[in-house]
Structures are given as structure tokens and as C-alpha cells.
Design a protein around this motif. Structure first.
Motif, short mmCIF file in Angstrom:
data_model
loop_
_atom_site.label_atom_id
_atom_site.label_comp_id
_atom_site.label_asym_id
_atom_site.label_seq_id
_atom_site.Cartn_x
_atom_site.Cartn_y
_atom_site.Cartn_z
N GLY A 361 0.80 -1.22 0.00
CA GLY A 361 0.00 0.00 0.00
C GLY A 361 0.83 1.26 0.00
N ASN A 362 2.13 1.11 -0.15
CA ASN A 362 3.03 2.27 -0.13
C ASN A 362 3.80 2.42 -1.43
OD1 ASN A 362 4.74 0.11 0.07
ND2 ASN A 362 5.64 0.69 2.05
N TYR A 363 3.20 1.93 -2.53
CA TYR A 363 3.87 2.01 -3.82
C TYR A 363 3.77 3.45 -4.34
CZ TYR A 363 5.81 -0.13 -8.02
OH TYR A 363 6.64 -0.51 -9.05
N GLY A 364 4.88 4.01 -4.72
CA GLY A 364 4.93 5.40 -5.17
C GLY A 364 4.72 5.51 -6.68
N SER A 365 5.65 6.14 -7.35
CA SER A 365 5.63 6.26 -8.81
C SER A 365 4.37 6.94 -9.31
CB SER A 365 5.77 4.87 -9.46
OG SER A 365 5.84 4.96 -10.86
N HIS A 366 4.26 8.25 -9.08
CA HIS A 366 3.12 9.03 -9.55
C HIS A 366 3.46 9.72 -10.87
CE1 HIS A 366 1.12 8.41 -5.72
NE2 HIS A 366 2.24 8.77 -5.10
N PRO A 367 2.47 9.95 -11.74
CA PRO A 367 2.75 10.61 -13.00
C PRO A 367 3.17 12.06 -12.83
CG PRO A 367 0.39 10.34 -12.71
CD PRO A 367 1.06 9.56 -11.63
N ASP A 368 2.63 12.72 -11.80
CA ASP A 368 2.96 14.11 -11.52
C ASP A 368 2.58 14.41 -10.07
OD1 ASP A 368 0.13 14.55 -11.52
OD2 ASP A 368 0.19 14.87 -13.68
N ASN A 369 2.63 15.68 -9.70
CA ASN A 369 2.33 16.06 -8.32
C ASN A 369 0.88 16.49 -8.12
OD1 ASN A 369 5.00 15.62 -7.41
ND2 ASN A 369 5.63 17.63 -8.20
N HIS A 370 0.02 16.21 -9.11
CA HIS A 370 -1.37 16.68 -9.03
C HIS A 370 -2.32 15.62 -8.50
CE1 HIS A 370 0.05 20.17 -11.10
NE2 HIS A 370 0.34 19.51 -12.21
N TYR A 371 -1.79 14.49 -8.07
CA TYR A 371 -2.68 13.45 -7.56
C TYR A 371 -3.31 13.88 -6.24
CZ TYR A 371 1.12 12.13 -4.35
OH TYR A 371 2.08 12.14 -3.38
N ASP A 372 -4.46 13.27 -5.95
CA ASP A 372 -5.22 13.61 -4.74
C ASP A 372 -4.78 12.72 -3.58
OD1 ASP A 372 -7.06 14.19 -2.78
OD2 ASP A 372 -8.82 13.58 -3.93
N PRO A 373 -4.16 13.25 -2.54
CA PRO A 373 -3.71 12.41 -1.42
C PRO A 373 -4.87 11.80 -0.65
CG PRO A 373 -3.42 14.73 -0.91
CD PRO A 373 -3.80 14.67 -2.36
N LYS A 374 -6.10 12.27 -0.90
CA LYS A 374 -7.27 11.68 -0.26
C LYS A 374 -7.86 10.54 -1.09
CE LYS A 374 -8.53 15.96 2.13
NZ LYS A 374 -9.61 16.98 2.35
N ALA A 375 -7.32 10.30 -2.25
CA ALA A 375 -7.81 9.22 -3.12
C ALA A 375 -7.18 7.90 -2.66
CB ALA A 375 -7.47 9.50 -4.57
N LEU A 376 -7.88 7.20 -1.79
CA LEU A 376 -7.36 5.96 -1.23
C LEU A 376 -7.96 4.76 -1.97
CD1 LEU A 376 -7.60 6.81 2.58
CD2 LEU A 376 -5.63 7.06 1.03
N PRO A 377 -7.15 3.75 -2.25
CA PRO A 377 -7.65 2.57 -2.95
C PRO A 377 -8.44 1.66 -2.01
CG PRO A 377 -5.36 2.27 -2.38
CD PRO A 377 -5.71 3.67 -1.96
#
Length: 483
Positions: A361-377
Motif C-alpha cells: 500500500g506504499n507504492y509510489g511512482s506518480h505521473p505528476d504532483n497533481h494526484y489527490d492524497p485523499k484518493a485511497l484505494p
């Protein structure tokens, strides 16, 4: 004297008969050398649909010498054969030889067939590869911020496409691409060997893929896909050479595949962070069976890490992995959103593994810095049963997300033989919930043992998916080709 061996001289009947006997004898000894011989190519194969029309790449100027570039020949052949889409479709035959080519596009109601001694060689001239936009569910290239080089064999908005053969080869000649990637010299994401987008009724079968620049087979935004009898080979140190990546696809069957790669043998995906959430197209109704995998640094089957559109109803059985990092791995993290649920795995046979079960649950690798930190899987309903493994360093590493635990984990009838230098603690469990039965070594406290009477408790669906019921037709190719 032309090929009809015409004679304009006047002879007596006797002389003419004698002369004719001599000529016939010479022709017989010379195997009719003054004529162009016709050779019949014919074979049968199984496919979702047969074709009414046939052609060979040689008819369009293709030359299989390994040096002549055949990109125009392939595209002209496909374009010509597209006229038969509404008249029974067409098939393009690639005979024995080495066929150097750049990228070409397929058409609907079409079959590409490779002879067992045919090799498609991907062009080594990077400057000749067209560049296309990033996938909308990714919003970003995976190697670089910009676009991506188009795949060697590409299709978009197609219906009824077959890529098959009697074990012919598609060679990506990827070493150049791997070198440029490691040196950070590439402006765009590396090409795949096959990518089919926004399409329906696809078959890829009975072929060998070697040395892809990156992913090998990538169906995306598509449905009703059959992938069977495929061999995929790449050095285990080659970067990101995933085998088969069903991505935002519905009703897919992958079976009887043998994969040696530098990344996950099968990687199930559905978009990346905010782009995948917005696109909202899950991968669902996926069957994987009779897979053999070797990948020392990756998983036999990976779910994610790009899973923001959701992954649901994956059924995997008869899985063999040898010298592979993990059996089944779920990769996600904060910002991914989406879900991985209703996953069913049974009948895994594993040899020499770093670990059998892995959820991250701690996999990083985001396309950019605009992802929502509240978007939980949401990770739930993960079922494993009937697992045998030997020479394993660690049984499981389960790492959920604080405040967002992974739930509904079920493991039953699993016997794990530990390596001589195994980890001191075979299980690591945080932020997970579930149950187990008949698991050796004993599981962590967060996955309590329910006793032997519950050994069959983990679900595996008894119904069939629509793709499981597809019936292949027996097709044929028969054509007179001038030598």
C-alpha cells in the motif's frame, strides 16, 4: 527463346517428333527451368473467425532478407486487404524469412499469420518511429513526461482481429532501447510490440515474442480478448519488459503462456492516479490459466500499480513460477484511488521465491504532483487457495494503508517450504484483515486460522465468463505464390 519455348522452324513430321522427344527430355531433366514454378502454401489454424481472402507480404514487395525495410510493404498490404472487411475479411501471410519493419497499423476483420520460420524484426532506427499521445488514463508517458513511441503492431477502434501463426517470432531488438533508457536518452516512452486500443474481439496466439523494448502485449480499453499459446522471452535484467498487460479491458482470457522477463509476467492495470480515476474504465472479468513464469525481480501476476480505474473479478489458476520474486502481488498507494476486489487464485506451484504473497500500500511512482492524497484505494476480497511452494525466503508481506486497511483476505490450503536462509519472521502484516485455514508456516495474528474444517473456505467462482465459452473455428490458408 521465351518460356513457352516456341519453335518457328519448319520440320518434317519425323524430324519434328524427334526434336520434341529431345526437348521433353531436357525439360524433365532441368525440372522445367524455363518456367516460373508455382508453389502451393497451405495450412490450417484455429481462430475466432476465418477469412475469405488471402495474400502474402511478398505480393506487396516484401523482402525477408533481414536488411530490407518492409514498413511500407506491410502497411500497403493491410490497406489493400481492408477493402475485404465487409466481404469475409482477409488474412496476410508472412512466410519464412527475416522481415525488418517499423510500426504498422492493422485493420478490422483481419488476420496476420506468421510462418514458423518467419521473424518480424523491429527497426533499430529510433528516429523513424512515430510518436503518439500518452494514454488518456495515464496522462503521462511512463518513461518520460511526453508522448510515447507507437507500438510495432498497432490497432485502434478495430473489430475482429487475429494475430497468430505456427510459432513465428516477433523480435523487438530491444537492447538499443534498453541502453538508451538506462542512459536517460529517450524523449518518449518506449514502444510495445503489440498494442490494441478501443477494440473488440481480439486474438493473439501461437507466437514467440523476444526482446521487446518494454511491454510485450498491451490490450487497452478493449473487450473480448483471447491470448493463448504465447512464449515471451527477454533477459531478466531488461527494464520493464512486462509480458502481457491487460489494461482497462473486459472479458479477457490468457492461457498456456510461458514468460521469462525483466518485469511482471502478467501485469493487470487500469490507469494512473487522477487520470485513471477520471477515465474510470476498470479491468474486469479476466481469466489467467496455465501460466509459467520466470522473473527474479518481479511477480508472476501483478495487480497494479496503475489500478486507478479499478480491477475486479480476476480468476487465476494453474500458475507455475520458478525463480520469481513473488507469486501474486498487489501494488497500490495513496493517490491511486480505484479498487482491487474479487480476486481469486488457486493452484499455484512455486519454486525458489522471495515471497509467495505480497500486497503493497506504499507504492509510489506518480505521473505528476497533481494526484489527490485523499484518493485511497479499496483492496478487498482477495482469495488464495491450494498453494504449494518450496525454497521460499518469506511467506507473505502484507502492508495495507493506515486508516484504509486491506480487507477480506482469505488463504487456505497453502504449504510453504522455507529456504535454508529464510527470513526470521516469515510473515509481515500491517493494516490488513482476513482469515486463513491449513496454512504452513502459521500466519500472522491479523489473519487468524479458522481450523482444518474450513480448508475450502476461500472462494473461487464456479461459473464461466463469456470469454471462457468462445469456440474457435478451424481456418485455412491456401494460395498459389509465384516464385
Amino acid at each position: 527463346m521465351d518460356c513457352l519455348c516456341r519453335i518457328s522452324l519448319r520440320f518434317s513430321i519425323t524430324e519434328a517428333l524427334k526434336f520434341l522427344v529431345v526437348i521433353l527430355g531436357v525439360l524433365n531433366l532441368k525440372k522445367v527451368e524455363c518456367r516460373k514454378a508455382k508453389i502451393l502454401n497451405s495450412f490450417e489454424y484455429s481462430a475466432i473467425n476465418c477469412r475469405a481472402h488471402s495474400a502474402s507480404i511478398e505480393e506487396f514487395g516484401g523482402i525477408g532478407d533481414g536488411n530490407t525495410l518492409n514498413t511500407k510493404a506491410f502497411q500497403q498490404a493491410v490497406n489493400h486487404l481492408s477493402q475485404y472487411a465487409s466481404d469475409g475479411g482477409a488474412q496476410l501471410f508472412v512466410p519464412a524469412g527475416k522481415w525488418l519493419t517499423g510500426s504498422f497499423n492493422l485493420t478490422s476483420h483481419f488476420t496476420l499469420f506468421l510462418h514458423r520460420d518467419a521473424v518480424l524484426l523491429a527497426s533499430q532506427d529510433i528516429n523513424t518511429w512515430p510518436v503518439v499521445d500518452p494514454l488518456p488514463s495515464y496522462g503521462h508517458g511512463r518513461d518520460a513526461a511526453g508522448g510515447r513511441y507507437i507500438s510495432l503492431i498497432f490497432g485502434n477502434n478495430l473489430t475482429d482481429v487475429v494475430i497468430t501463426g505456427n510459432n513465428g517470432t516477433i523480435d523487438g531488438q530491444g537492447a538499443l532501447w534498453w541502453q538508451q533508457f538506462h542512459r536517460k536518452k529517450l524523449k518518449y516512452t518506449r514502444p510495445y510490440l503489440v498494442e490494441i486500443m478501443h477494440s473488440d474481439n481480439i486474438q493473439i496466439s501461437n507466437l514467440t515474442f523476444v526482446n521487446s523494448p518494454t511491454w510485450n502485449i498491451h490490450p487497452v480499453y478493449s473487450s473480448n480478448i483471447l491470448i493463448q499459446g504465447i512464449t515471451i522471452l527477454a533477459p531478466v535484467t531488461s527494464p520493464n519488459t512486462d509480458g502481457i498487460n491487460p489494461d482497462s479491458c473486459t472479458n479477457t482470457r490468457i492461457e498456456d503462456t510461458y514468460i521469462v522477463s525483466g518485469d511482471d509476467c502478467i501485469a493487470v492495470k487500469s490507469g494512473w492516479d487522477e487520470y485513471g480515476i477520471k477515465y474510470g474504465m476498470p479491468t474486469k472479468q479476466l481469466t489467467i490459466r496455465r501460466l509459467t513464469c520466470i522473473s527474479p525481480y518481479s511477480a508472476a501476476i501483478a495487480l497494479g500499480s496503475e489500478m486507478s480505474g479499478g480491477i475486479q473479478d480476476v480468476r487465476a489458476h494453474e500458475i507455475t513460477a520458478i525463480n520469481t520474486e513473488s507469486g501474486v502481488r498487489i501494488k497500490t498507494g495513496v493517490g491511486r484511488g480505484g479498487y482491487v476486489k474479487d480476486i481469486y487464485v488457486k493452484g499455484m506451484n512455486l519454486h525458489t521465491m522471495k515471497m509467495v504473497f505480497w500486497m503493497t500500500g506504499n507504492y509510489g511512482s506518480h505521473p505528476d504532483n497533481h494526484y489527490d492524497p485523499k484518493a485511497l484505494p479499496e483492496i478487498k476480497g482477495i482469495n488464495y487457495r491450494d498453494v504449494v511452494a518450496e525454497n521460499v525466503s518469506m511467506v507473505a508481506r502484507f502492508e495495507g494503508i493506515s486508516g484504509d486497511p486491506f480487507t477480506g483476505i482469505c488463504i487456505s490450503n497453502a504449504t510453504i517450504g522455507m529456504a535454508k536462509k529464510a527470513k526470521k519472521y516469515p510473515w509481515t502484516c500491517t493494516d490488513v484483515q482476513g482469515i486463513t485455514s491449513a496454512v504452513v508456516p502459521p500466519p500472522c495474528d491479523l489473519l487468524p486460522d479458522q481450523g482444518l474444517e474450513k480448508v475450502g473456505m476461500c472462494d473461487f467462482p464456479s461459473d464461466s465468463l463469456a470469454i471462457d465459452n468462445i469456440e474457435l473455428q478451424r481456418c485455412s490458408y491456401s494460395m498459389n505464390t509465384l516464385m
